[in-house]
Design an enzyme around this catalytic site. Structure first.
Site, PDB file in Angstrom:
ATOM      1  N   ASP A 157       1.717   6.461   5.496  1.00 48.40           N
ATOM      2  CA  ASP A 157       0.730   5.505   4.988  1.00 48.40           C
ATOM      3  C   ASP A 157       1.225   4.768   3.733  1.00 48.40           C
ATOM      4  O   ASP A 157       0.482   4.005   3.126  1.00 48.40           O
ATOM      5  CB  ASP A 157      -0.596   6.233   4.726  1.00 48.40           C
ATOM      6  CG  ASP A 157      -1.811   5.332   4.894  1.00 48.40           C
ATOM      7  OD1 ASP A 157      -1.680   4.263   5.520  1.00 48.40           O
ATOM      8  OD2 ASP A 157      -2.882   5.697   4.379  1.00 48.40           O
ATOM      9  N   LYS A 216       0.862  -1.189   0.000  1.00 54.29           N
ATOM     10  CA  LYS A 216       0.000   0.000   0.000  1.00 54.29           C
ATOM     11  C   LYS A 216       0.898   1.239   0.000  1.00 54.29           C
ATOM     12  O   LYS A 216       1.713   1.421   0.891  1.00 54.29           O
ATOM     13  CB  LYS A 216      -0.907   0.014   1.240  1.00 54.29           C
ATOM     14  CG  LYS A 216      -1.662   1.341   1.437  1.00 54.29           C
ATOM     15  CD  LYS A 216      -2.584   1.312   2.656  1.00 54.29           C
ATOM     16  CE  LYS A 216      -3.193   2.691   2.937  1.00 54.29           C
ATOM     17  NZ  LYS A 216      -4.041   2.716   4.150  1.00 54.29           N
ATOM     18  N   GLU A 223      -9.481   3.835   2.241  1.00 53.19           N
ATOM     19  CA  GLU A 223      -8.979   3.896   0.870  1.00 53.19           C
ATOM     20  C   GLU A 223      -7.938   2.831   0.554  1.00 53.19           C
ATOM     21  O   GLU A 223      -7.763   2.448  -0.590  1.00 53.19           O
ATOM     22  CB  GLU A 223      -8.392   5.286   0.583  1.00 53.19           C
ATOM     23  CG  GLU A 223      -6.919   5.498   0.979  1.00 53.19           C
ATOM     24  CD  GLU A 223      -6.658   5.374   2.477  1.00 53.19           C
ATOM     25  OE1 GLU A 223      -7.625   5.494   3.253  1.00 53.19           O
ATOM     26  OE2 GLU A 223      -5.505   5.132   2.867  1.00 53.19           O
ATOM     27  N   LYS A 260     -10.003  13.154   7.992  1.00 52.93           N
ATOM     28  CA  LYS A 260      -9.533  12.748   9.320  1.00 52.93           C
ATOM     29  C   LYS A 260      -9.491  13.964  10.243  1.00 52.93           C
ATOM     30  O   LYS A 260      -9.342  15.094   9.761  1.00 52.93           O
ATOM     31  CB  LYS A 260      -8.104  12.186   9.206  1.00 52.93           C
ATOM     32  CG  LYS A 260      -8.009  10.803   8.613  1.00 52.93           C
ATOM     33  CD  LYS A 260      -6.561  10.323   8.608  1.00 52.93           C
ATOM     34  CE  LYS A 260      -6.450   8.952   7.983  1.00 52.93           C
ATOM     35  NZ  LYS A 260      -7.092   7.880   8.763  1.00 52.93           N
ATOM     36  N   ARG A 306      -7.805  -0.379   1.164  1.00 51.61           N
ATOM     37  CA  ARG A 306      -8.376  -1.594   0.572  1.00 51.61           C
ATOM     38  C   ARG A 306      -8.836  -1.342  -0.862  1.00 51.61           C
ATOM     39  O   ARG A 306      -8.843  -2.253  -1.685  1.00 51.61           O
ATOM     40  CB  ARG A 306      -9.522  -2.103   1.457  1.00 51.61           C
ATOM     41  CG  ARG A 306     -10.647  -1.121   1.635  1.00 51.61           C
ATOM     42  CD  ARG A 306     -11.517  -1.425   2.846  1.00 51.61           C
ATOM     43  NE  ARG A 306     -10.936  -0.942   4.092  1.00 51.61           N
ATOM     44  CZ  ARG A 306     -11.524  -1.074   5.290  1.00 51.61           C
ATOM     45  NH1 ARG A 306     -12.695  -1.677   5.408  1.00 51.61           N
ATOM     46  NH2 ARG A 306     -10.935  -0.607   6.373  1.00 51.61           N
ATOM     47  N   ASP A 314      -2.467  10.295   3.493  1.00 54.87           N
ATOM     48  CA  ASP A 314      -3.869   9.926   3.702  1.00 54.87           C
ATOM     49  C   ASP A 314      -4.559  10.963   4.573  1.00 54.87           C
ATOM     50  O   ASP A 314      -4.448  10.928   5.798  1.00 54.87           O
ATOM     51  CB  ASP A 314      -3.944   8.534   4.350  1.00 54.87           C
ATOM     52  CG  ASP A 314      -5.385   8.077   4.560  1.00 54.87           C
ATOM     53  OD1 ASP A 314      -6.301   8.723   4.007  1.00 54.87           O
ATOM     54  OD2 ASP A 314      -5.583   7.065   5.271  1.00 54.87           O
ATOM     55  N   ASP A 335     -12.145   7.301   3.790  1.00 56.48           N
ATOM     56  CA  ASP A 335     -10.911   7.073   4.562  1.00 56.48           C
ATOM     57  C   ASP A 335     -10.524   5.593   4.580  1.00 56.48           C
ATOM     58  O   ASP A 335      -9.415   5.243   4.976  1.00 56.48           O
ATOM     59  CB  ASP A 335     -11.085   7.607   5.981  1.00 56.48           C
ATOM     60  CG  ASP A 335      -9.759   7.804   6.704  1.00 56.48           C
ATOM     61  OD1 ASP A 335      -8.707   7.732   6.037  1.00 56.48           O
ATOM     62  OD2 ASP A 335      -9.787   8.035   7.923  1.00 56.48           O
TER      63      ASP A 335
HETATM   64  N1  BES Z   1      -4.154   4.662   6.890  1.00 59.69           N
HETATM   65  C1  BES Z   1      -5.304   4.480   7.690  1.00 59.69           C
HETATM   66  C2  BES Z   1      -5.088   3.498   8.816  1.00 59.69           C
HETATM   67  C3  BES Z   1      -4.339   4.034  10.014  1.00 59.69           C
HETATM   68  C4  BES Z   1      -4.941   4.890  10.902  1.00 59.69           C
HETATM   69  C5  BES Z   1      -3.061   3.607  10.271  1.00 59.69           C
HETATM   70  C6  BES Z   1      -4.263   5.339  12.010  1.00 59.69           C
HETATM   71  C7  BES Z   1      -2.378   4.035  11.402  1.00 59.69           C
HETATM   72  C8  BES Z   1      -2.972   4.911  12.268  1.00 59.69           C
HETATM   73  C9  BES Z   1      -6.446   3.922   6.834  1.00 59.69           C
HETATM   74  O1  BES Z   1      -6.493   4.366   5.526  1.00 59.69           O
HETATM   75  C10 BES Z   1      -7.708   4.379   7.478  1.00 59.69           C
HETATM   76  O2  BES Z   1      -7.930   5.547   7.514  1.00 59.69           O
HETATM   77  N2  BES Z   1      -8.492   3.436   7.979  1.00 59.69           N
HETATM   78  C11 BES Z   1      -9.688   3.749   8.656  1.00 59.69           C
HETATM   79  C12 BES Z   1     -10.737   2.750   8.231  1.00 59.69           C
HETATM   80  C13 BES Z   1     -12.123   3.086   8.716  1.00 59.69           C
HETATM   81  C14 BES Z   1     -12.641   4.313   8.003  1.00 59.69           C
HETATM   82  C15 BES Z   1     -13.022   1.915   8.443  1.00 59.69           C
HETATM   83  C16 BES Z   1      -9.423   3.674  10.145  1.00 59.69           C
HETATM   84  O3  BES Z   1      -8.704   2.779  10.575  1.00 59.69           O
HETATM   85  O4  BES Z   1      -9.920   4.531  10.876  1.00 59.69           O
HETATM   86 ZN    ZN Z   2      -4.707   4.910   4.714  1.00 57.10          ZN
HETATM   87 MN    MN Z   3      -7.522   6.188   5.336  1.00 56.37          MN
END
Ligand code: BES
Ligand code: ZN
Ligand code: MN
Length: 487
Positions: free
Chosen positions: A282, A259, A343, A271, A345, A264, A341
């Site tokens: 990210d 990835k 994204e 966020k 996947r 992000d 967010d």
């Molecule tokens: N890159 C983030 C995951 C992440 C968040 C990694 C905080 C490390 C610290 C990912 O793209 C994301 O934002 N995931 C969301 C998914 C949710 C919207 C289902 C998350 O984990 O909040």
């Molecule tokens: Zn992300």
């Molecule tokens: Mn994200």
């Protein structure tokens, strides 16, 4: 960094020539095998209360009497495991770091186990961590440590195994360094194009085959889900393919998918502001693919490996993906985007579909995928998800051997329930509960054609706070896994 094995001569440790000699002491007393001048120093210090046989305690001696090395440090590792050896080394190296040591000798006394491949790799990892410093955008950073050569001192009979470990470990350490350097670069430097140029550079340096696909080429491949994430940003996306060929072209490759979200923001599902800067990390999965390809290309195992990197930014704009939008993935399956967010996947699923055409022996994707994984496992273990028990055991064994911990998480069909959508074949999020698992379940829908595993490195790819920075994980795990598959 230059690593070499040095067989112990008749003069013993006292006669080892080096700017500094670091002796890691196993057990809870002065080892019987320690030669006289060193044993005298250590037992005296212990008697005075200046040294204790407790994990990571250090004793520094400047110009020690009767010892050839200019500086001497002892560090305790009473527990005696490879992990304890590495932790003790880190403590000892920290004590020596500020000094003008260019040439270091390291010895291990009072350990039950022989000095082997794993101990040698632990040394390279500890040294790599001790000397790395990010400086690319920080002109005021202190000068790099002088340390340039490290000799691991051991018995002649340990030479073969230790030398093998040093060679392997040095390549892994260089891969980790590359991953850390890419990860630490700010988002305005480490763009998708930057990752592509790093891949090209690697390709030139190690004669890897590297293809970089731009937006037009990505459209042509049909990666609709990936492009939907990329469409909100002015920074052009890149799909990068790196090929290492170490076996016959007909041999099915191991495919590593990274990835590469170079920033992000969450997109329209923006966020919160706190710590959003950390979303430059990210692309840690992509960085680990680059680092692993580097290590593999240097070690030249008899196996084929393909690295796939999907790289773009996730930003809000007038063209950005919106909650409720339905997009079509390369697989033909449609996705209702309930949260922009989620994204990672969305870009990975198309790379996983692309992987089918490589007829892989196994596919492992690596992604900073979910905050939920950080809640589940913290910052120590990466999350491992796979329905394939054999692949799970291979990856866990590699993780143990590389001291790069991973923990297997469940992936039962029951967790798929939450991904149902009234408007598309699936939604891109489940509920809050088990968020790391539903994310993995989403990816699983694109992996029916080959053995597959997913590593969620959201908690392990970087550190926050005063030590903020990329870790280079899981390059050690991945390299070890690939080497183990090469037999
Ligand atoms: N890159 C983030 C995951 C992440 C968040 C990694 C905080 C490390 C610290 C990912 O793209 C994301 O934002 N995931 C969301 C998914 C949710 C919207 C289902 C998350 O984990 O909040
Ligand atoms: Zn992300
Ligand atoms: Mn994200």
């Amino acid at each position: 960094m230059d690593f070499e094995f040095k067989p112990l001569g008749s003069g013993g440790l006292a006669a080892v020539a080096a700017d500094a000699l670091l002796v890691v002491v196993g057990g809870k007393a002065v080892p019987a095998s320690l030669d006289k001048p060193l044993a005298a120093l250590l037992s005296d210090a212990a008697m005075q209360g200046d040294f204790e046989f407790k994990a990571n305690r250090c004793l520094y001696v400047h110009r020690p009497a009767g010892v050839t090395a200019q500086r001497l440090a002892f560090v305790a590792a009473p527990e005696g495991s490879v992990k304890a050896f590495k932790a003790a080394l880190s403590a000892g190296l920290a004590a020596l770091k500020a000094l003008g040591v260019a040439q270091l000798a390291v010895a291990r006394v009072g350990f039950d186990a022989a000095l082997d491949d794993a101990a040698a790799r632990a040394l390279t990892a500890a040294v790599g961590d001790a000397v790395y410093l990010y400086r690319h955008t920080k002109p005021s950073a202190p000068a790099a440590p002088k340390l340039a050569r490290v000799a691991l001192v051991g018995e002649k009979k340990e030479a073969a195994s230790a030398s093998r470990g040093l060679r392997r470990g040095a390549a892994v350490a260089a891969g980790v360094e590359l991953a850390r350097e890419c990860g630490n670069r700010p988002g305005n430097h480490a763009t998708p194009s930057f990752l592509a140029s790093e891949a090209k550079k690697l390709g030139k340096q190690f004669s890897l085959d590297v293809d970089v696909h731009d937006r037009k080429a990505i459209e042509k491949i049909g990666m609709g889900s990936f492009l939907a994430v990329a469409q909100g940003s002015d920074e052009p996306p890149r799909f990068i393919v790196l090929r290492y060929q170490g076996a016959a072209a007909t041999k099915a490759p191991i495919v590593l998918v990274g990835k590469g979200i170079t920033f992000d923001s969450g997109g329209i599902s923006l966020k919160p502001g706190a710590e959003m800067d950390e979303m430059k990390f990210d692309m840690g999965g992509a960085a680990s693919v680059l680092g692993t390809m580097r290590a593999i290309a240097e070690l030249k195992p008899r196996i084929n490996v393909v690295g796939l990197i999907v790289a773009c930014e996730n930003l809000p704009s007038g063209r950005a993906l919106k909650p409720g939008d339905v997009i079509q993935s390369m697989s033909g399956q449609t996705i209702e985007v309930l949260n922009t967010d989620a994204e990672g996947r969305l870009i990975l699923c198309d790379a996983l579909t692309y992987a089918e055409r490589l007829k892989p022996a196994a596919v492992v994707d690596i992604a900073t995928l979910t905050g939920a994984c950080v809640i589940a496992l913290g910052h120590h273990h990466s999350g491992l998800f796979t329905a394939d028990d054999k692949l799970a055991e291979q990856l866990l064994a590699a993780s143990r051997s590389a001291l790069d911990p991973a923990w297997r998480m469940p992936l039962d069909e029951e967790y798929d329930e939450g991904l149902k959508s009234n408007f598309a074949d699936m939604a891109n999020i489940g509920g809050r509960a088990g968020g790391a698992i539903t994310a993995a379940m989403f990816l699983k829908r694109f992996t029916a054609k080959y053995p597959w595993a997913h590593l969620d490195i959201a908690g392990t790819a970087w550190k926050s706070g005063t030590v903020k920075g990329a870790t280079g994980r899981p390059v050690p795990l991945l390299t070890e896994f690939v080497l183990s598959r090469a037999g």
